[in-house]
Design a protein around this motif. Sequence first.
Motif, PDB file in Angstrom:
ATOM      1  N   LYS A  98      -8.929  18.453 -51.851  1.00 49.32           N
ATOM      2  CA  LYS A  98      -8.034  17.181 -51.469  1.00 49.32           C
ATOM      3  C   LYS A  98      -6.881  17.162 -51.114  1.00 49.32           C
ATOM      4  O   LYS A  98      -6.021  17.778 -51.660  1.00 49.32           O
ATOM      5  N   GLY A  99      -6.641  16.876 -49.837  1.00 45.77           N
ATOM      6  CA  GLY A  99      -5.144  16.665 -49.079  1.00 45.77           C
ATOM      7  C   GLY A  99      -4.544  15.636 -49.816  1.00 45.77           C
ATOM      8  O   GLY A  99      -4.867  14.398 -49.746  1.00 45.77           O
ATOM      9  N   LEU A 100      -3.096  15.662 -50.256  1.00 43.72           N
ATOM     10  CA  LEU A 100      -2.455  14.739 -50.650  1.00 43.72           C
ATOM     11  C   LEU A 100      -1.154  14.700 -49.911  1.00 43.72           C
ATOM     12  O   LEU A 100      -0.887  15.387 -48.872  1.00 43.72           O
ATOM     13  N   PRO A 101      -0.350  13.530 -50.402  1.00 38.03           N
ATOM     14  CA  PRO A 101       0.808  13.265 -49.432  1.00 38.03           C
ATOM     15  C   PRO A 101       2.011  14.279 -49.687  1.00 38.03           C
ATOM     16  O   PRO A 101       1.760  15.216 -50.563  1.00 38.03           O
ATOM     17  N   GLY A 102       2.810  14.542 -48.829  1.00 39.60           N
ATOM     18  CA  GLY A 102       3.929  15.453 -48.925  1.00 39.60           C
ATOM     19  C   GLY A 102       3.462  16.867 -48.664  1.00 39.60           C
ATOM     20  O   GLY A 102       3.975  17.781 -49.248  1.00 39.60           O
ATOM     21  N   SER A 106      -4.793  19.430 -53.920  1.00 41.28           N
ATOM     22  CA  SER A 106      -5.356  19.705 -55.265  1.00 41.28           C
ATOM     23  C   SER A 106      -6.960  20.028 -55.126  1.00 41.28           C
ATOM     24  O   SER A 106      -7.581  19.453 -54.516  1.00 41.28           O
ATOM     25  N   CYS A 107      -7.316  20.974 -56.009  1.00 44.60           N
ATOM     26  CA  CYS A 107      -8.669  21.232 -56.261  1.00 44.60           C
ATOM     27  C   CYS A 107      -9.228  20.420 -57.154  1.00 44.60           C
ATOM     28  O   CYS A 107      -9.016  20.769 -58.259  1.00 44.60           O
ATOM     29  N   LEU A 108     -10.195  19.579 -56.843  1.00 46.85           N
ATOM     30  CA  LEU A 108     -10.466  18.664 -57.791  1.00 46.85           C
ATOM     31  C   LEU A 108     -11.697  19.063 -58.744  1.00 46.85           C
ATOM     32  O   LEU A 108     -12.036  18.421 -59.640  1.00 46.85           O
ATOM     33  N   TRP A 109     -12.411  20.065 -58.046  1.00 49.75           N
ATOM     34  CA  TRP A 109     -13.601  20.672 -59.097  1.00 49.75           C
ATOM     35  C   TRP A 109     -14.094  21.768 -58.309  1.00 49.75           C
ATOM     36  O   TRP A 109     -13.802  22.129 -57.011  1.00 49.75           O
ATOM     37  N   PRO A 152      -4.488  31.448 -49.067  1.00 45.94           N
ATOM     38  CA  PRO A 152      -3.466  31.825 -48.143  1.00 45.94           C
ATOM     39  C   PRO A 152      -3.761  31.170 -46.814  1.00 45.94           C
ATOM     40  O   PRO A 152      -2.778  30.626 -46.201  1.00 45.94           O
ATOM     41  N   THR A 153      -4.880  30.909 -46.294  1.00 41.32           N
ATOM     42  CA  THR A 153      -5.252  30.312 -45.018  1.00 41.32           C
ATOM     43  C   THR A 153      -5.618  29.070 -45.314  1.00 41.32           C
ATOM     44  O   THR A 153      -5.782  28.413 -43.964  1.00 41.32           O
ATOM     45  N   LEU A 154      -5.634  28.182 -46.193  1.00 41.18           N
ATOM     46  CA  LEU A 154      -6.032  27.050 -46.217  1.00 41.18           C
ATOM     47  C   LEU A 154      -4.943  26.120 -45.628  1.00 41.18           C
ATOM     48  O   LEU A 154      -3.776  25.940 -45.994  1.00 41.18           O
ATOM     49  N   GLU A 161     -10.509  16.255 -46.748  1.00 44.47           N
ATOM     50  CA  GLU A 161     -11.222  17.162 -47.638  1.00 44.47           C
ATOM     51  C   GLU A 161     -11.773  18.391 -47.309  1.00 44.47           C
ATOM     52  O   GLU A 161     -12.194  18.492 -45.875  1.00 44.47           O
ATOM     53  N   LYS A 162     -11.954  19.502 -47.814  1.00 43.74           N
ATOM     54  CA  LYS A 162     -12.124  20.867 -47.578  1.00 43.74           C
ATOM     55  C   LYS A 162     -12.804  21.539 -48.414  1.00 43.74           C
ATOM     56  O   LYS A 162     -12.834  21.184 -49.797  1.00 43.74           O
TER      57      LYS A 162
END
Length: 238
Positions: A98-102, A106-109, A152-154, A161-162
């Motif tokens: 999940k993409g976060l501010p700034g 974070s990988c949530l699961w 590295p390429t993310l 969400e990815k």
Amino acid sequence: MPILIILLFYINDLIRIKRYYSQTEFVAQQFVNIIQNISQKRGASDSTKLKISIPDIKYAASLAFLSMYPGKTMYITGTSGARHELSHAPRLNIFYVKGLPGGKASCLWFRRFLGDYASTPITLSSKSNTAGENARSVNVPADATTPSDIYPTLKIGENEEKIIVEVNLVNASHIMNANNYVETDKQATLAKKAFNCRLVTPKPLETEAAATEGWYFSSVVIFTPKPGLFSETPPTEN
């Protein structure tokens, strides 16, 4: 003449290894296509019914791996231990990011699916999510981090969400075909036998277990899931 023969064997090994990487990448792409199209086939009006479940992933992975493992060769076949006809078995890791501010993420699961102890289909691993046991090339930090620290390429935007899919092959003594196994063989020798290499030793992912069990030819595909397929809660059996 001997030098020419050695060179030919070496080149053949390199071509074989490149083909394994191409195959795992194709499997990952196939898995993504299957998962992305599940919602269209279901045609559900209720978005909660579109969510991907553990059985969805099991069967999608088993279907995608058929291009490498025809018939039931991806499953255990022997009665003396968990033996595999091809002396290697499939692994699939799936990560929700999940993409976060700034500019953080974070990988949530994440979940690992494997074929080395499966009879059919590929099973969800019940092992803990440690780096050594999962043998992954995707990093899962405990705290929010930059996307490139995860892979590295993310690239991911805020609230985006990815899904990261990683495919690799595992080889170890418990997976070796009984006709191709010698108890005194080291892991490097087992890998050369399993992947039919004569001179070049396939390189495993760097893990704590690499001396006794190796994960090889890792390929990663990153995609944006269609709405409703995944959530911040890990998939369940239903």
